[in-house]
Scaffold this motif. Structure first.
Motif, PDB file in Angstrom:
ATOM      1  N   ASP A   2      -5.556 -38.905 -74.224  1.00  0.00           N
ATOM      2  CA  ASP A   2      -6.141 -37.955 -75.163  1.00  0.00           C
ATOM      3  C   ASP A   2      -5.063 -37.114 -75.838  1.00  0.00           C
ATOM      4  N   VAL A   3      -4.070 -36.703 -75.059  1.00  0.00           N
ATOM      5  CA  VAL A   3      -2.976 -35.905 -75.621  1.00  0.00           C
ATOM      6  C   VAL A   3      -2.196 -36.717 -76.644  1.00  0.00           C
ATOM      7  N   GLU A   4      -1.895 -37.967 -76.318  1.00  0.00           N
ATOM      8  CA  GLU A   4      -1.141 -38.806 -77.246  1.00  0.00           C
ATOM      9  C   GLU A   4      -1.957 -39.091 -78.509  1.00  0.00           C
ATOM     10  N   ARG A   5      -3.267 -39.269 -78.368  1.00  0.00           N
ATOM     11  CA  ARG A   5      -4.121 -39.506 -79.533  1.00  0.00           C
ATOM     12  C   ARG A   5      -4.097 -38.290 -80.465  1.00  0.00           C
ATOM     13  N   PHE A   6      -4.151 -37.109 -79.885  1.00  0.00           N
ATOM     14  CA  PHE A   6      -4.095 -35.888 -80.688  1.00  0.00           C
ATOM     15  C   PHE A   6      -2.768 -35.790 -81.430  1.00  0.00           C
ATOM     16  N   ARG A   7      -1.689 -36.124 -80.760  1.00  0.00           N
ATOM     17  CA  ARG A   7      -0.371 -35.994 -81.363  1.00  0.00           C
ATOM     18  C   ARG A   7      -0.146 -37.011 -82.483  1.00  0.00           C
ATOM     19  N   THR A   8      -0.842 -38.126 -82.425  1.00  0.00           N
ATOM     20  CA  THR A   8      -0.620 -39.164 -83.439  1.00  0.00           C
ATOM     21  C   THR A   8      -1.684 -39.191 -84.534  1.00  0.00           C
ATOM     22  N   PRO A  33      12.358 -31.509 -86.662  1.00  0.00           N
ATOM     23  CA  PRO A  33      11.351 -30.990 -85.728  1.00  0.00           C
ATOM     24  C   PRO A  33      10.681 -32.110 -84.936  1.00  0.00           C
ATOM     25  N   THR A  34      10.427 -31.851 -83.676  1.00  0.00           N
ATOM     26  CA  THR A  34       9.819 -32.866 -82.809  1.00  0.00           C
ATOM     27  C   THR A  34       8.318 -32.688 -82.665  1.00  0.00           C
ATOM     28  N   TYR A  35       7.769 -31.581 -83.161  1.00  0.00           N
ATOM     29  CA  TYR A  35       6.335 -31.316 -83.013  1.00  0.00           C
ATOM     30  C   TYR A  35       5.521 -32.373 -83.747  1.00  0.00           C
ATOM     31  N   ARG A  36       4.549 -32.904 -83.058  1.00  0.00           N
ATOM     32  CA  ARG A  36       3.563 -33.799 -83.667  1.00  0.00           C
ATOM     33  C   ARG A  36       2.183 -33.215 -83.445  1.00  0.00           C
ATOM     34  N   PRO A  37       1.275 -33.328 -84.425  1.00  0.00           N
ATOM     35  CA  PRO A  37       1.208 -34.268 -85.548  1.00  0.00           C
ATOM     36  C   PRO A  37       2.243 -34.068 -86.658  1.00  0.00           C
TER      37      PRO A  37
END
Length: 535
Positions: free
Chosen positions: A138-144, A431-435
């Motif tokens: 879920d965390v990875e889905r949010f970030r992408t 910057p490394t922040y995703r999205p």
């Protein structure tokens, strides 16, 4: 056994040479040393032309009766008799009238439940989020994709907020229970080096499996863990807890219990509200807020280690900085993540907040840290116990809007922030922040005293760590969840004035970080056993 503290080795020198150095110091043949165990290892970088490792070692010699004569040695090394530590579980006589309930599976909840389970008390553990593997997806889905899951994110789910951080195990507390925490982490798969490194860390990538194994230990010992299950009510009778209400997948159920450990974490705002309405005494608590600052890790290495910056034995350098300003505000770095990334840490729709994480190897291009300013109850908008939550939410919603309303985070270069102008183009730091980030002016989402304090502090901090205020270092906002803005009242028995309720960990205002939260979880389990069982 004796402990020698202050032994040094050059970078890259095999640790087997510690045997020779210890023997030389004691004036005995190396063959007379029966065993040598590293008790502590740290980097000494005070002199940039002589960066080296410093050790404390525990040794046994063949003639153990002679060990005491070395104590009191004068010189660069000290020799003492170490005090062995072994955690003793609380003595349990009889059984509890009702099964204890633990709410939350962050460090505090996990370790409270583990102690209860190890004592044979079969706790029921309730977690509003998902198991760690589902949560990771879920965390990875949010970030992408920016698809936000309000019940499964960086704040909510198995392992708590600490799972998606660096897994730093450094702490300012001196509680001997820290050793118990470290040993349990190692038993669950953490590297043994955390037992002796001066600045131990596990890394997000390893924490996922470690958290799962801790949960499996609780279940194997008779505990039960319910995910996607939220505490939604309390039943009280004559000032005492008699039951809790839970909601799971829309279904409501009541669990009869007279002992509840509340390890809900610092972001369970709706649970704070429910508890307040239920009459649980709580008060405002100071916290901190600000931004994340990112630099190239190689620049931090250069500033900290000089000509040794690229030495493979050192790895990524860290830092810890603070300054007290003339306005009385403290500004400091927190949760520094070497070779890490800035992560999306929202737990509510329509809000943006950030955190930092590193993996075990800390091999990312950037370094990041929170850069925070003191926030006091006098800054809050009202005297309501939850006014600090409102203060956090205002910043997060402003950051969401400033970032474009799609969970992108507002960002600004340090040079532009100091010059009070919007950033339009990045420099060498990506910057490394995703999205993703949106370049702008951060003043629009920060309280004025926060912006002013960070501007005053940056040049001062740069004087302590060269390059800290570099023009193209990146500030990403906002960081609001460094600690809880609420403290739940508890007395010397560990209980709330509502008897049978044990406020615990960071969310209750009694910890700050993985180690102190885990230790408080152990302490609350001990309180519960002491209060509920007669010996």
């Amino acid at each position: 056994m004796i402990r020698i503290s202050g032994l040094s080795l050059p970078l890259g020198k095999n640790e087997k040479f510690l045997w020779d150095k210890a023997a030389e110091l004691l004036g005995i043949p190396v063959q007379s040393i029966r065993s040598l165990t590293i008790a502590k290892k740290s980097v000494d970088a005070r002199k940039k032309n002589n960066v080296h490792f410093t050790y404390s070692v525990d040794i046994e010699i063949d003639n153990t009766s002679q060990e005491a004569r070395f104590v009191g040695h004068k010189g660069p090394c000290t020799i003492t008799i170490p005090t062995p530590y072994r955690y003793e579980l609380p003595r349990v006589s009889g059984s509890l009238p009702h099964r204890p309930v633990v709410v939350g599976t962050g460090p505090a909840g996990l370790f409270a439940a583990l102690i209860l389970a190890q004592c044979g008390l079969s706790p029921l553990v309730v977690e509003r989020g998902m198991d760690v593997e589902t949560r990771q997806k879920d965390v990875e889905r949010f970030r992408t994709t920016s698809l936000f899951h309000p019940g499964s994110n960086v704040q909510f789910g198995e392992g708590g907020a600490g799972t998606f951080s660096d897994g730093k195990l450094t702490t300012g507390i001196k509680d001997p229970r820290c050793r118990k925490v470290l040993e349990e982490f190692v038993s669950a798969g953490a590297p043994e080096e955390i037992l002796y490194l001066a600045k131990p860390h596990i890394g997000t990538d390893l924490l996922v499996s470690i958290v799962k194994k801790l949960r499996e230990s609780i279940v194997r010992l008779g505990g039960e863990v319910l995910f996607d299950t939220k505490l939604t009510g309390l039943s009280l009778e004559n000032g005492k807890l008699c039951a809790v209400q839970l909601t799971q997948e829309g279904q409501h159920k009541t669990i009869v219990t007279d002992s509840l450990i509340l390890a809900i974490g610092h972001s369970a705002r709706d649970t704070f509200e429910m508890l307040h309405q239920a009459g649980l005494p709580m008060e405002q608590k100071a916290f901190s807020a600000g931004v994340r600052i990112e630099h190239l890790q190689k620049c931090i290495n250069q500033s900290q280690y000089g000509k040794f910056a690229s030495h493979p034995a050192l790895g990524a350098a860290d830092y810890k900085l603070s300054v007290r300003l003339p306005n009385g505000r403290g500004v400091y770095t927190f949760c520094m993540c070497p070779g890490g990334e800035v992560v999306a840490a929202a737990s509510e729709k329509g809000g943006v907040c950030v955190n930092g994480m590193s993996r075990y190897r800390r091999d990312g291009v950037n370094a990041n840290s929170a850069l925070l300013v003191d926030v006091r109850p006098t800054d809050f908008p009202s005297s309501h116990p939850l006014a600090g939550v409102q203060f956090q939410r205002q910043m997060e919603r402003a950051a969401y809007t400033l970032g474009g309303g799609n969970y992108h985070a507002p960002a600004q270069l340090v040079g532009d922030f100091l010059g009070q102008k919007a950033s339009t183009v990045l420099g060498s730091v990506e910057p490394t922040y995703r999205p993703g980030v949106r370049l702008c002016r951060l003043d629009a989402c920060l309280p004025e005293f926060t912006s002013q304090s960070i501007r005053q502090a940056l040049p001062l901090l740069d004087g302590r760590l060269k390059g800290f205020a570099a023009q193209d270092a990146v500030l990403t906002g906002v960081e609001t969840r460094s600690s809880s803005p609420v403290r739940m009242i508890r007395d010397q028995t560990g209980q709330s004035p509502i008897r049978g309720i044990y406020p615990c960990g960071e969310g209750a205002g009694y910890a700050g970080g993985i180690m102190s939260a885990a230790v408080d979880g152990i302490r609350c389990a001990e309180y519960l056993i002491s209060n509920q069982l007669t010996f």
